[in-house]
Design a protein around this motif. Structure first.
Motif, PDB file in Angstrom:
ATOM      1  N   VAL A 133       0.558  -0.929   0.308  1.00  0.00           N
ATOM      2  CA  VAL A 133       0.266   0.425  -0.040  1.00  0.00           C
ATOM      3  C   VAL A 133       0.881   1.585  -0.027  1.00  0.00           C
ATOM      4  O   VAL A 133       0.384   2.410  -0.876  1.00  0.00           O
ATOM      5  CB  VAL A 133      -0.936  -0.336   1.223  1.00  0.00           C
ATOM      6  CG1 VAL A 133      -2.026   0.876   1.192  1.00  0.00           C
ATOM      7  CG2 VAL A 133      -1.950  -1.753   1.313  1.00  0.00           C
ATOM      8  N   ALA A 134       1.800   1.372   1.110  1.00  0.00           N
ATOM      9  CA  ALA A 134       2.636   2.512   0.810  1.00  0.00           C
ATOM     10  C   ALA A 134       3.298   2.368  -0.403  1.00  0.00           C
ATOM     11  O   ALA A 134       3.437   3.727  -1.401  1.00  0.00           O
ATOM     12  CB  ALA A 134       4.079   2.199   2.054  1.00  0.00           C
ATOM     13  N   LEU A 136       2.609   1.861  -3.457  1.00  0.00           N
ATOM     14  CA  LEU A 136       1.533   1.869  -4.520  1.00  0.00           C
ATOM     15  C   LEU A 136       0.922   3.426  -4.432  1.00  0.00           C
ATOM     16  O   LEU A 136       1.249   4.107  -5.411  1.00  0.00           O
ATOM     17  CB  LEU A 136       0.539   1.302  -3.860  1.00  0.00           C
ATOM     18  CG  LEU A 136      -0.891   1.135  -4.972  1.00  0.00           C
ATOM     19  CD1 LEU A 136      -0.613   0.602  -6.553  1.00  0.00           C
ATOM     20  CD2 LEU A 136      -2.035   0.350  -4.577  1.00  0.00           C
ATOM     21  N   GLY A 137       1.064   4.180  -3.382  1.00  0.00           N
ATOM     22  CA  GLY A 137       0.902   5.305  -3.202  1.00  0.00           C
ATOM     23  C   GLY A 137       1.448   6.194  -3.328  1.00  0.00           C
ATOM     24  O   GLY A 137       1.979   6.867  -4.243  1.00  0.00           O
ATOM     25  N   THR A 138       3.313   5.967  -2.508  1.00  0.00           N
ATOM     26  CA  THR A 138       4.281   7.054  -3.438  1.00  0.00           C
ATOM     27  C   THR A 138       5.486   6.756  -5.195  1.00  0.00           C
ATOM     28  O   THR A 138       5.340   7.273  -5.834  1.00  0.00           O
ATOM     29  CB  THR A 138       5.875   6.375  -2.678  1.00  0.00           C
ATOM     30  OG1 THR A 138       5.880   4.696  -2.968  1.00  0.00           O
ATOM     31  CG2 THR A 138       6.004   5.973  -1.249  1.00  0.00           C
ATOM     32  N   SER A 140       2.436   6.566  -7.617  1.00  0.00           N
ATOM     33  CA  SER A 140       1.639   7.927  -7.745  1.00  0.00           C
ATOM     34  C   SER A 140       2.284   9.517  -6.628  1.00  0.00           C
ATOM     35  O   SER A 140       2.235   9.783  -7.734  1.00  0.00           O
ATOM     36  CB  SER A 140       0.374   7.897  -7.015  1.00  0.00           C
ATOM     37  OG  SER A 140      -0.209   7.843  -5.954  1.00  0.00           O
ATOM     38  N   VAL A 141       2.183   9.334  -6.208  1.00  0.00           N
ATOM     39  CA  VAL A 141       3.271  10.409  -5.608  1.00  0.00           C
ATOM     40  C   VAL A 141       4.388  10.908  -6.249  1.00  0.00           C
ATOM     41  O   VAL A 141       4.076  11.971  -6.662  1.00  0.00           O
ATOM     42  CB  VAL A 141       3.832  10.915  -4.036  1.00  0.00           C
ATOM     43  CG1 VAL A 141       4.167  11.674  -3.614  1.00  0.00           C
ATOM     44  CG2 VAL A 141       1.824  10.165  -3.033  1.00  0.00           C
ATOM     45  N   ARG A 143       5.028   9.842  -9.130  1.00  0.00           N
ATOM     46  CA  ARG A 143       4.488  10.135 -10.288  1.00  0.00           C
ATOM     47  C   ARG A 143       4.055  11.712 -10.917  1.00  0.00           C
ATOM     48  O   ARG A 143       4.527  12.274 -11.742  1.00  0.00           O
ATOM     49  CB  ARG A 143       3.635   9.175 -11.062  1.00  0.00           C
ATOM     50  CG  ARG A 143       3.502   8.949 -12.268  1.00  0.00           C
ATOM     51  CD  ARG A 143       4.834   9.100 -13.603  1.00  0.00           C
ATOM     52  NE  ARG A 143       5.353   7.824 -13.532  1.00  0.00           N
ATOM     53  CZ  ARG A 143       6.604   7.655 -13.500  1.00  0.00           C
ATOM     54  NH1 ARG A 143       7.373   8.019 -15.009  1.00  0.00           N
ATOM     55  NH2 ARG A 143       6.795   6.615 -13.863  1.00  0.00           N
ATOM     56  N   GLY A 144       3.371  11.833  -9.729  1.00  0.00           N
ATOM     57  CA  GLY A 144       2.863  12.923  -9.894  1.00  0.00           C
ATOM     58  C   GLY A 144       3.292  14.353  -9.959  1.00  0.00           C
ATOM     59  O   GLY A 144       4.002  15.155 -10.617  1.00  0.00           O
ATOM     60  N   SER A 147       5.442  14.817 -12.795  1.00  0.00           N
ATOM     61  CA  SER A 147       5.135  15.571 -13.886  1.00  0.00           C
ATOM     62  C   SER A 147       4.283  17.143 -13.122  1.00  0.00           C
ATOM     63  O   SER A 147       3.982  18.062 -14.348  1.00  0.00           O
ATOM     64  CB  SER A 147       3.745  14.969 -14.138  1.00  0.00           C
ATOM     65  OG  SER A 147       2.552  14.800 -12.856  1.00  0.00           O
ATOM     66  N   PHE A 148       4.543  17.287 -12.583  1.00  0.00           N
ATOM     67  CA  PHE A 148       3.786  18.368 -11.731  1.00  0.00           C
ATOM     68  C   PHE A 148       5.112  19.352 -12.094  1.00  0.00           C
ATOM     69  O   PHE A 148       5.415  20.595 -11.858  1.00  0.00           O
ATOM     70  CB  PHE A 148       4.071  18.298 -10.329  1.00  0.00           C
ATOM     71  CG  PHE A 148       3.160  19.587 -10.021  1.00  0.00           C
ATOM     72  CD1 PHE A 148       1.796  19.804 -10.051  1.00  0.00           C
ATOM     73  CD2 PHE A 148       3.873  20.848  -8.713  1.00  0.00           C
ATOM     74  CE1 PHE A 148       1.557  21.142  -9.211  1.00  0.00           C
ATOM     75  CE2 PHE A 148       3.386  21.691  -8.211  1.00  0.00           C
ATOM     76  CZ  PHE A 148       1.840  22.182  -8.466  1.00  0.00           C
TER      77      PHE A 148
END
Lengths: 341, 326
Positions: A133-134, A136-138, A140-141, A143-144, A147-148
């Motif tokens: 879970v951790a 999977l969260g990071t 997207s974090v 990757r976000g 992209s930011f």
């Protein structure tokens, strides 16, 4: 006294040989692939093609070496692709704007990757978030974040430091430079695992966390160390992948975690932790690269690759379950005999 | 009163957060509170909500299924294919749901009878099912669906889109299933203590397979809603949606280690995530940056309570506790 000793030897051989059979099984599978593709597509057996397979396998094997460290502890790192992408973009973007940094890209990428890995490690240890879970969260974090940061821009290959562009196309002793770098990195990680106390602790913790705790091993230090090392390697590999890709956008290496995990699992690193080797993971990377290459040569649609990869993961884990059962029954019989003696 | 408040504290917190997120979104755009906009936004999240309620019983049992979005893709492509070949929707619906239920059951069989870790199994089938979807759909995907397959996406019950009604009914069914049936009781028991459940002669394996098959059916329904809303299907449908789905389940108070969590929490957290994402869309936050926020929420939802505990105890006194595994 002599009889239990003899039996002990034999029985421990039962578990050990199951593990050996696992590696030999992967080798046999690889040979089978070579024969099948060789017969179906004559071009497959050329030296050029072998080089291309090794080149693909090199990047995968390096990323898999980092992942192996984490999987050995019984955890996993799904954020590897995002760490690679973030490091590739940010480091090359900074280097293209500040030319004096060009020589420092490698340490910069390694440090950045290690920092991202450390965040993963802290989440898993101190905040006790399950690794899946951790990360999977990071995934997207991170990757976000890239992209930011990238804001839909690109770093073009012309902006990359010259020496790293040359490295991506260089040949040393007839093989791509990446293949040698990968071989060196895999050997280094292998040595760390077998020779350094930290490497042994990784196996000890992975095979039985509770026993490792009672033995006095520092759980947090082992786990965070594994994530930091995996992150550092991912940062480094991201840099190499970026140099190979050339034009880098915020999507570099997205979805790469699937292939990395597939390589690790196919290579015989147990998803339960505590068993497997970085060499096996490298072998897994070669198997995957061979499958990809062969399917392309056969003109098979790219989609079959996903299907094959998925089935291969499940099959490898199923075999691992059997091996684990053998090892467990062998060791439990042994301990009973020891008590009896 | 306080007892009720304590039992539903997680749900109350979610309601407060939904109100806050709603106010924030209304601040960003005067159109947010427009009833039509609200309903259209809600319809967009039905696909994710259906998968979240499919995943919910699996997580309660202490397992995971990350292949659901791939199962959805198989379903949407199958629906599109059947539509193009002239099969009426009422015939296609049971066929596809049986197929996706079967795909879910394959996961369940490998986990329950094969004794394999659910993460590894569904990581494998995540790729495999996606591959199947691509193979069925081909490069270009499938378009030109007949009207009966897209009717649901353009019909309303009063002011509420039919797809939202479908979602609410499904959520209610899952809620009742988990609260009142044997399957639900076994699921909670299994998640809380698998060994004890086995000793108590609970049908551990059957319950696991049932949960996975149910999750497959939920993904199939989500695929049905997908073709209704988008009138086309491709192999890459809903790729990466599992992050949102898992976040919705976990944020709703369902323990990732199994054994606890209620349907109401999952419903509220789906609404919360939908509100936040809609707000971000109104604020023109790009898609990938939206996933950043969802990812942070996922980590905060699970790590937050531990972090509070850590700060309370003082980080200096921290000692590694004995790991539960072993």
């Amino acid at each position: 006294m002599s009889t239990p000793l003899l039996q002990r030897f034999k029985l421990s051989g039962g578990g050990g040989s199951a593990l050996k059979v696992r590696v030999i099984g992967v080798l046999a599978f690889q040979l089978l692939l070579v024969v099948i593709f060789g017969v179906l597509a004559p071009r497959f057996l050329s030296w050029d093609n072998a080089q291309s397979i090794l080149f693909t396998a090199a990047i995968l094997a390096m990323a898999a070496a980092g992942q192996t460290l984490v999987v050995l502890t019984g955890n996993l790192d799904l954020s590897v692709g995002s760490i690679m992408g973030l490091c590739a973009y940010v480091v090359f973007d900074v280097a293209s704007q500040h030319t004096w940094l060009m020589g420092l890209t490698v340490p910069f990428a390694i440090l950045l990757g290690a920092a991202l890995g450390a965040i993963n490690g802290l989440l898993v240890t101190y905040l006790k978030i399950p690794a899946m879970v951790a990360t999977l969260g990071t995934l997207s974090v991170y990757r976000g974040m890239v992209s930011f940061y990238a804001n839909a821009m690109e770093v073009t290959s012309g902006e990359l430091p010259g020496w790293i562009r040359d490295l991506a196309t260089a040949r040393w002793l007839g093989l791509s430079s990446y293949v040698w770098i990968a071989a060196g990195l895999v050997a280094l990680v292998g040595l760390v695992l077998s020779r350094l106390p930290w490497g042994r602790k990784l196996y000890a913790y992975g095979s039985n966390p509770r026993a490792a705790y009672y033995y006095g091993l520092n759980e947090n230090r082992i786990l965070i160390g594994a994530y930091v090392a995996a992150g550092a390697i991912a940062g480094f590999v991201g840099l190499l992948l970026g140099a190979q890709v050339g034009n880098i956008n915020s999507l570099v290496a997205s979805g790469f975690e699937m292939q990395v995990l597939a390589a690790v699992v196919i290579g015989g690193v147990s998803i339960w932790g505590g068993s497997g080797s970085v060499y096996g993971a490298a072998l897994g990377a070669i198997v995957l690269a061979t499958i990809n290459n062969g399917l392309v040569l056969l003109g098979v649609q790219e989609f079959y690759r996903l299907l094959f990869q998925g089935v291969a993961i499940v099959a490898a884990v199923a075999v691992d379950a059997l091996v684990q059962k053998r090892v467990l029954s062998a060791t439990s019989r042994r301990s009973i005999l020891e008590v009896a003696a | 009163m306080t007892r009720i408040a304590r039992k539903f504290s997680a749900e109350l917190l979610l309601v407060v957060l939904i109100v806050l997120a709603g106010l924030w979104s209304a601040q960003l755009s005067p159109y947010f509170l427009d009833l039509n906009n609200l309903m259209n936004s809600a319809a967009f999240f039905v696909v994710f909500g259906l998968m979240a309620f499919g995943l919910f019983p699996v997580v309660v049992q202490g397992e995971i299924d990350i292949s659901l979005a791939s199962t959805l893709a198989v379903a949407s492509v199958l629906f599109a294919k059947l539509s193009v070949s002239g099969v009426p929707v009422l015939v296609a619906l049971p066929i596809v749901l049986v197929v996706t239920g079967g795909l879910g059951a394959i996961n369940g069989l490998l986990v329950a009878y094969g004794g394999l870790p659910s993460l590894a199994v569904t990581l494998g089938t995540l790729g495999a099912y996606r591959g199947i979807a691509y193979l069925l759909a081909g490069d270009a995907g499938v378009t030109g669906l007949t009207d009966d397959y897209t009717l649901l996406g353009q019909s309303w019950v009063g002011v509420v889109p039919s797809t939202v009604v479908l979602f609410l009914v499904f959520a209610l069914v899952i809620g009742v299933l988990m609260e009142t049936t044997k399957f639900g009781r076994y699921s909670y028991a299994l998640g809380a203590n698998p060994a004890a459940s086995r000793t108590a002669a609970a049908p551990v394996r059957q319950t696991r397979v049932a949960a996975y098959a149910l999750a497959g059916v939920a993904a199939g329904l989500a695929g049905f809603v997908w073709v209704n809303q988008y009138q086309s299907a491709r192999g890459d449908n809903a790729d990466g949606a599992i992050l949102f789905v898992l976040t919705a389940v976990v944020l709703g108070g369902v323990s990732i280690k199994g054994g606890s969590g209620r349907a109401l929490g999952v419903l509220l957290s789906t609404v919360l995530l939908a509100t936040i994402q809609t707000g971000m869309k109104l604020a023109n936050v790009p898609g990938t940056s939206q996933t950043l926020v969802v990812g942070l929420l996922l980590i905060a939802a699970i790590g937050g309570p531990t972090l509070v505990q850590l700060i309370r105890n003082g980080v200096g006194k921290l000692r590694p506790a004995a790991p539960a595994r072993g």
